[in-house]
Structures are given as C-alpha cells and as structure tokens.
Design a protein around this motif. Structure first.
Motif, short mmCIF file in Angstrom:
data_model
loop_
_atom_site.label_atom_id
_atom_site.label_comp_id
_atom_site.label_asym_id
_atom_site.label_seq_id
_atom_site.Cartn_x
_atom_site.Cartn_y
_atom_site.Cartn_z
N GLU A 52 0.81 -1.22 0.00
CA GLU A 52 0.00 0.00 0.00
C GLU A 52 0.84 1.27 0.00
O GLU A 52 0.44 2.28 -0.59
CB GLU A 52 -0.90 0.02 1.23
CG GLU A 52 -1.96 -1.05 1.23
CD GLU A 52 -2.64 -1.23 2.59
OE1 GLU A 52 -2.36 -0.44 3.53
OE2 GLU A 52 -3.43 -2.17 2.71
N ARG A 53 2.00 1.25 0.65
CA ARG A 53 2.75 2.49 0.90
C ARG A 53 3.91 2.74 -0.06
O ARG A 53 4.39 3.87 -0.15
CB ARG A 53 3.29 2.49 2.33
CG ARG A 53 2.19 2.56 3.36
CD ARG A 53 2.73 2.31 4.75
NE ARG A 53 1.66 2.31 5.72
CZ ARG A 53 1.40 3.33 6.55
NH1 ARG A 53 2.14 4.41 6.51
NH2 ARG A 53 0.40 3.24 7.40
N LEU A 54 4.39 1.69 -0.72
CA LEU A 54 5.56 1.85 -1.59
C LEU A 54 5.14 1.91 -3.05
O LEU A 54 4.22 1.22 -3.47
CB LEU A 54 6.52 0.67 -1.39
CG LEU A 54 7.07 0.48 0.02
CD1 LEU A 54 7.93 -0.78 0.10
CD2 LEU A 54 7.87 1.70 0.47
N ASP A 55 5.84 2.75 -3.82
CA ASP A 55 5.52 2.79 -5.24
C ASP A 55 5.94 1.45 -5.86
O ASP A 55 6.72 0.71 -5.27
CB ASP A 55 6.13 4.01 -5.93
CG ASP A 55 7.63 3.94 -6.15
OD1 ASP A 55 8.14 2.88 -6.57
OD2 ASP A 55 8.30 4.97 -5.93
N PRO A 56 5.40 1.10 -7.02
CA PRO A 56 5.62 -0.23 -7.59
C PRO A 56 7.09 -0.63 -7.75
O PRO A 56 7.45 -1.78 -7.48
CB PRO A 56 4.91 -0.16 -8.95
CG PRO A 56 3.84 0.86 -8.75
CD PRO A 56 4.43 1.88 -7.81
N ASP A 57 7.95 0.29 -8.18
CA ASP A 57 9.37 -0.06 -8.35
C ASP A 57 10.03 -0.38 -7.01
O ASP A 57 10.80 -1.33 -6.89
CB ASP A 57 10.14 1.08 -9.03
CG ASP A 57 9.78 1.23 -10.49
OD1 ASP A 57 9.29 0.25 -11.09
OD2 ASP A 57 9.99 2.34 -11.04
N PHE A 62 11.83 -4.27 -2.90
CA PHE A 62 11.74 -4.75 -1.53
C PHE A 62 11.38 -6.24 -1.50
O PHE A 62 11.96 -7.01 -0.75
CB PHE A 62 10.71 -3.92 -0.76
CG PHE A 62 10.73 -4.16 0.71
CD1 PHE A 62 11.80 -3.78 1.49
CD2 PHE A 62 9.65 -4.78 1.34
CE1 PHE A 62 11.82 -4.01 2.86
CE2 PHE A 62 9.65 -5.01 2.70
CZ PHE A 62 10.74 -4.62 3.46
N VAL A 63 10.44 -6.65 -2.35
CA VAL A 63 10.06 -8.07 -2.42
C VAL A 63 11.24 -8.90 -2.90
O VAL A 63 11.57 -9.93 -2.30
CB VAL A 63 8.84 -8.27 -3.35
CG1 VAL A 63 8.58 -9.76 -3.59
CG2 VAL A 63 7.60 -7.62 -2.76
N THR A 64 11.89 -8.46 -3.95
CA THR A 64 13.01 -9.22 -4.50
C THR A 64 14.13 -9.35 -3.47
O THR A 64 14.66 -10.45 -3.26
CB THR A 64 13.54 -8.56 -5.79
OG1 THR A 64 12.49 -8.53 -6.75
CG2 THR A 64 14.72 -9.33 -6.36
N MET A 65 14.49 -8.25 -2.83
CA MET A 65 15.57 -8.30 -1.84
C MET A 65 15.16 -9.11 -0.61
O MET A 65 15.99 -9.78 0.00
CB MET A 65 15.98 -6.88 -1.43
CG MET A 65 16.51 -6.04 -2.57
SD MET A 65 17.93 -6.71 -3.42
CE MET A 65 19.21 -6.27 -2.29
N ALA A 80 16.98 -5.11 -8.69
CA ALA A 80 16.58 -4.64 -7.36
C ALA A 80 17.72 -3.90 -6.67
O ALA A 80 17.49 -2.86 -6.04
CB ALA A 80 16.13 -5.83 -6.50
N ARG A 81 18.93 -4.41 -6.80
CA ARG A 81 20.09 -3.71 -6.21
C ARG A 81 20.27 -2.34 -6.85
O ARG A 81 20.60 -1.36 -6.17
CB ARG A 81 21.35 -4.55 -6.39
CG ARG A 81 21.45 -5.69 -5.45
CD ARG A 81 22.85 -6.33 -5.50
NE ARG A 81 22.77 -7.69 -5.04
CZ ARG A 81 23.00 -8.78 -5.77
NH1 ARG A 81 23.38 -8.67 -7.02
NH2 ARG A 81 22.87 -9.98 -5.26
N GLU A 82 20.07 -2.27 -8.15
CA GLU A 82 20.20 -0.99 -8.85
C GLU A 82 19.12 -0.01 -8.38
O GLU A 82 19.40 1.16 -8.14
CB GLU A 82 20.09 -1.21 -10.36
CG GLU A 82 20.36 0.05 -11.16
CD GLU A 82 20.35 -0.21 -12.66
OE1 GLU A 82 19.79 0.64 -13.38
OE2 GLU A 82 20.87 -1.25 -13.09
N THR A 83 17.90 -0.49 -8.23
CA THR A 83 16.82 0.36 -7.73
C THR A 83 17.16 0.86 -6.33
O THR A 83 16.99 2.05 -6.04
CB THR A 83 15.48 -0.42 -7.71
OG1 THR A 83 15.16 -0.80 -9.05
CG2 THR A 83 14.35 0.43 -7.13
#
Length: 110
Positions: A52-57, A62-65, A80-83
């Motif tokens: 709900e609180r985080l933008d999609p990227d 966050f999910v990937t990490m 994900a690391r680059e993001t």
C-alpha cells in the motif's frame, strides 16, 4: 487402513497442484515469517503495508531483496540492487515511512 493414507496423500497432492502461485505480497509475508521477523499476522500486516505504501518499483525491489537467496545473482536481483542504490529522496522517505509503520502498526521486529 492402507487405502486411507493414500487418499489423504492424493488429496494433499491435488490441493498442491491446484493452488495458485503466491502474489508478491504473499511471498514477502512468507519470507518475513520464515526469517522469524514476526508472527504470520505481523508479517502479513507488514507485507500489506509495503504493498500500500511503496511505489511499484520500490515494492518490487523490496520483495526481491526480501525473498532472494544469499548469493542470488539473477537479473531480478541485479535490478533490485540498482533500484535500491538509485532511490530518489521521495522513494527513500517512502521506505522510511513504511519501515516505521511496519514496526509501529504491525509490531514487526526489524
């Protein structure tokens, strides 16, 4: 009696085969629980708050990490690391607000 356990096994296999893949939110909650960061309810609360609180990227990062295995070097993990390394100030503030909410609202131990 022997037929009983076979029926139970077949029912379990059928249920597993018919179950749908976990959503990203469910994956995050499960990883949280498996890492013993909180109860299932706490982890579900945290994952919902992230969604709900985080933008999609940032959410995808966050999910990937949060679900990657140690040493994982897939394309998703590299992205994900680059993001994470290139988050804007707004994204950083979003992440901070989410982390605060995860602890205060969900009781998560981070």
């Amino acid at each position: 009696m022997a037929a009983d356990w076979r029926l139970i096994l077949l029912a379990g296999l059928a249920a597993t085969a018919c179950s749908k893949p976990l959503t990203k939110t469910e994956q995050l909650a499960e990883a949280c629980f498996m890492d013993q960061m909180g109860t299932r309810q706490m982890c579900s609360c945290m994952a919902s708050a992230a969604s709900e609180r985080l933008d999609p990227d940032v959410f995808d990062m966050f999910v990937t990490m949060g679900t990657a295995a140690p040493g994982d070097d897939t394309e998703d993990t590299r992205r994900a690391r680059e993001t994470a390394a290139n988050m804007t100030p707004a994204q950083q503030a979003q992440m901070q607000a989410f982390m605060t909410a995860a602890v205060e609202l969900c009781g998560l131990r981070m």
